[in-house]
Design a protein around this motif. Structure first.
Motif, mmCIF file in Angstrom:
data_model
loop_
_atom_site.group_PDB
_atom_site.id
_atom_site.type_symbol
_atom_site.label_atom_id
_atom_site.label_comp_id
_atom_site.label_asym_id
_atom_site.label_seq_id
_atom_site.Cartn_x
_atom_site.Cartn_y
_atom_site.Cartn_z
ATOM 1 N N LEU A 48 0.824 -1.202 0.000
ATOM 2 C CA LEU A 48 0.000 0.000 0.000
ATOM 3 C C LEU A 48 0.859 1.253 0.000
ATOM 4 C CD1 LEU A 48 -2.756 1.376 0.130
ATOM 5 C CD2 LEU A 48 -2.688 1.128 2.627
ATOM 6 N N GLN A 49 1.950 1.245 0.747
ATOM 7 C CA GLN A 49 2.843 2.404 0.755
ATOM 8 C C GLN A 49 3.441 2.637 -0.622
ATOM 9 O OE1 GLN A 49 3.669 4.562 3.672
ATOM 10 N NE2 GLN A 49 3.967 5.638 1.753
ATOM 11 N N LEU A 50 3.802 1.564 -1.310
ATOM 12 C CA LEU A 50 4.338 1.690 -2.666
ATOM 13 C C LEU A 50 3.297 2.307 -3.597
ATOM 14 C CD1 LEU A 50 6.467 1.190 -4.846
ATOM 15 C CD2 LEU A 50 5.625 -1.176 -5.020
ATOM 16 N N GLU A 51 2.056 1.864 -3.512
ATOM 17 C CA GLU A 51 1.003 2.416 -4.365
ATOM 18 C C GLU A 51 0.767 3.890 -4.069
ATOM 19 O OE1 GLU A 51 -2.339 -0.174 -3.756
ATOM 20 O OE2 GLU A 51 -1.680 -1.554 -5.341
ATOM 21 N N LEU B 42 9.004 1.867 6.071
ATOM 22 C CA LEU B 42 8.446 1.313 4.834
ATOM 23 C C LEU B 42 9.041 2.006 3.613
ATOM 24 C CD1 LEU B 42 4.657 1.036 5.803
ATOM 25 C CD2 LEU B 42 6.373 -0.780 5.847
ATOM 26 N N ILE B 43 8.997 3.336 3.608
ATOM 27 C CA ILE B 43 9.524 4.089 2.465
ATOM 28 C C ILE B 43 11.018 3.859 2.308
ATOM 29 C CG2 ILE B 43 9.899 6.401 1.512
ATOM 30 C CD1 ILE B 43 7.299 7.268 2.862
ATOM 31 N N GLY B 44 11.727 3.849 3.430
ATOM 32 C CA GLY B 44 13.168 3.630 3.374
ATOM 33 C C GLY B 44 13.540 2.314 2.726
ATOM 34 N N LEU B 45 12.821 1.240 3.075
ATOM 35 C CA LEU B 45 13.116 -0.051 2.449
ATOM 36 C C LEU B 45 12.817 -0.020 0.961
ATOM 37 C CD1 LEU B 45 14.003 -2.986 2.696
ATOM 38 C CD2 LEU B 45 11.615 -3.591 3.183
ATOM 39 N N LEU B 46 11.728 0.641 0.568
ATOM 40 C CA LEU B 46 11.386 0.729 -0.853
ATOM 41 C C LEU B 46 12.438 1.505 -1.636
ATOM 42 C CD1 LEU B 46 7.551 1.418 -0.536
ATOM 43 C CD2 LEU B 46 8.630 -0.671 -1.433
ATOM 44 N N GLU C 239 13.471 2.506 -9.662
ATOM 45 C CA GLU C 239 13.897 3.633 -10.498
ATOM 46 C C GLU C 239 12.829 4.715 -10.537
ATOM 47 O OE1 GLU C 239 15.332 4.543 -15.114
ATOM 48 O OE2 GLU C 239 15.198 2.469 -14.376
ATOM 49 N N GLU C 240 11.576 4.294 -10.622
ATOM 50 C CA GLU C 240 10.483 5.263 -10.645
ATOM 51 C C GLU C 240 10.397 6.032 -9.329
ATOM 52 O OE1 GLU C 240 5.702 5.375 -11.798
ATOM 53 O OE2 GLU C 240 6.841 3.500 -11.863
ATOM 54 N N LEU C 241 10.624 5.341 -8.223
ATOM 55 C CA LEU C 241 10.588 6.008 -6.923
ATOM 56 C C LEU C 241 11.740 6.981 -6.745
ATOM 57 C CD1 LEU C 241 9.679 3.119 -4.454
ATOM 58 C CD2 LEU C 241 8.174 4.930 -5.313
ATOM 59 N N ARG D 45 9.389 13.633 -5.735
ATOM 60 C CA ARG D 45 8.018 13.182 -5.964
ATOM 61 C C ARG D 45 7.103 13.950 -5.024
ATOM 62 N NH1 ARG D 45 6.892 9.204 -8.954
ATOM 63 N NH2 ARG D 45 4.874 9.003 -7.929
ATOM 64 N N PRO D 46 6.055 14.621 -5.556
ATOM 65 C CA PRO D 46 5.195 15.409 -4.679
ATOM 66 C C PRO D 46 4.473 14.592 -3.627
ATOM 67 C CG PRO D 46 4.220 15.186 -6.884
ATOM 68 C CD PRO D 46 5.634 14.678 -6.962
ATOM 69 N N SER D 47 4.309 13.271 -3.838
ATOM 70 C CA SER D 47 3.582 12.450 -2.874
ATOM 71 C C SER D 47 4.455 12.010 -1.705
ATOM 72 C CB SER D 47 2.996 11.222 -3.570
ATOM 73 O OG SER D 47 4.049 10.429 -4.098
ATOM 74 N N ARG D 48 5.770 12.212 -1.814
ATOM 75 C CA ARG D 48 6.633 11.788 -0.717
ATOM 76 C C ARG D 48 6.494 12.766 0.440
ATOM 77 N NH1 ARG D 48 12.500 10.920 -2.566
ATOM 78 N NH2 ARG D 48 11.418 9.289 -3.701
ATOM 79 N N PRO D 49 6.119 12.309 1.616
ATOM 80 C CA PRO D 49 5.947 13.209 2.752
ATOM 81 C C PRO D 49 7.228 13.966 3.057
ATOM 82 C CG PRO D 49 5.065 11.036 3.225
ATOM 83 C CD PRO D 49 5.819 10.927 1.940
#
Length: 297
Positions: free
Chosen positions: A172-175, A234-238, A247-249, A254-258
């Motif tokens: 879900l965090q990835l999405e 979660l984000i750190g592991l991704l 690569e996309e992350l 990215r505006p969605s990254r807190p």
């Protein structure tokens, strides 16, 4: 080890389809939820600390906190010298484990994403029918949810940090970061470099969270910090592990990254030699704590 809840401490522990409602009623409930004050204390999850020489007790503590398992001593005359310090932060279970003897562990399908980072020693392991990998202090083992798992040889000098991440939470965090459903199952590369870069920063964050969660006065017990730290793990592991979406992350800003998470990660990457504490990262991220947040409106 399919259960992730913690057991009540024993004498050997050292601690640590919705129902239909009218539209007006549903709207009122949503408004009430939106205005409910955020509690300062996170949901209590009692940490586990245990030393044991009993193999059955070791099996039990691993099952209760991680997954069902079978453990075999590779040298039947060897003496177990087990140490466990396990805590839970939202959907992430963190544990420092040491068993003091060469052994083999067998699991079924894990049902979660999982990372094992040797802090000393080494561990040979495999999932499914592939050849074994070797996890070392420089290269962590990364496990997929839906495959049978074997730790072929956990060396007696291996002390590791185990991080279990709920499958639904990570996906879900990835999405959310992609702002779109993932096109295929998330497949993490089975090895992650933790000697430098994002991998090293993520391990330092996980270790800090594990240590703080073992203390009764730690900031991980505060709601304002626990939610953000869980999200950061979660984000750190991704960002640290290799996978088809990485690569996309990694594309800039990215505006969605807190923003708070980004500030904390940027600080750790810029100064990998600095021993950041949870309090210091909270300050950098601009996360309030009970002592600094001030009155709510």
């Amino acid at each position: 080890m399919s259960r992730s809840t913690h057991p009540a401490p024993t004498g050997r522990h050292e601690t640590g389809e919705p129902s239909a409602r009218p539209a007006a009623q549903a709207g009122a409930a949503l408004r009430a939820e939106a205005t409910r004050p955020v509690p300062l204390r996170a949901e209590a999850t009692r940490p586990v600390r245990l030393r044991t020489r009993d193999l059955d007790e070791a099996r039990q503590i691993i099952e209760q906190n991680f997954y069902r398992n079978a453990i075999d001593l590779l040298q039947p005359t060897a003496a177990l010298s087990g140490y466990f310090a396990v805590s839970r932060l939202r959907g992430v279970t963190l544990g420092v484990l040491q068993l003091g003897a060469d052994l083999r562990m067998r699991f079924g399908e894990l049902g979660a994403y999982h990372v094992d980072i040797p802090l000393s020693g080494a561990m040979a392991w495999h999932q499914g029918g592939v050849d074994p990998h070797l996890a070392t202090v420089d290269e962590a083992a990364v496990f997929q949810p839906g495959r049978t798992t074997v730790l072929d040889r956990w060396s007696g000098d291996c002390r590791l940090l185990a991080v279990k991440l709920e499958r639904s939470a990570l996906e879900l965090q990835l999405e959310r970061l992609l702002e779109a459903p993932i096109r295929s199952p998330l497949r993490l590369r089975p090895a992650m470099d933790v000697s430098r870069g994002h991998g090293r920063s993520w391990v330092r964050l996980a270790r800090m969270a594990a240590e703080d969660a073992q203390t009764s006065q730690g900031l991980t017990g505060q709601e304002l910090v626990a939610d953000r730290l869980h999200e950061a793990l979660l984000i750190g592991l991704l960002l640290a592990a290799d996978h088809p979406y990485r690569e996309e992350l990694a594309r800039p800003v990215r505006p969605s990254r807190p923003a708070p998470v980004k500030r904390a990660i940027d600080a750790m990457e810029a100064h990998p030699e600095h021993p950041f504490t949870v309090a210091a990262l909270a300050e950098i991220a601009g996360v309030g704590t009970p002592d600094t947040a001030g009155p709510r409106p």
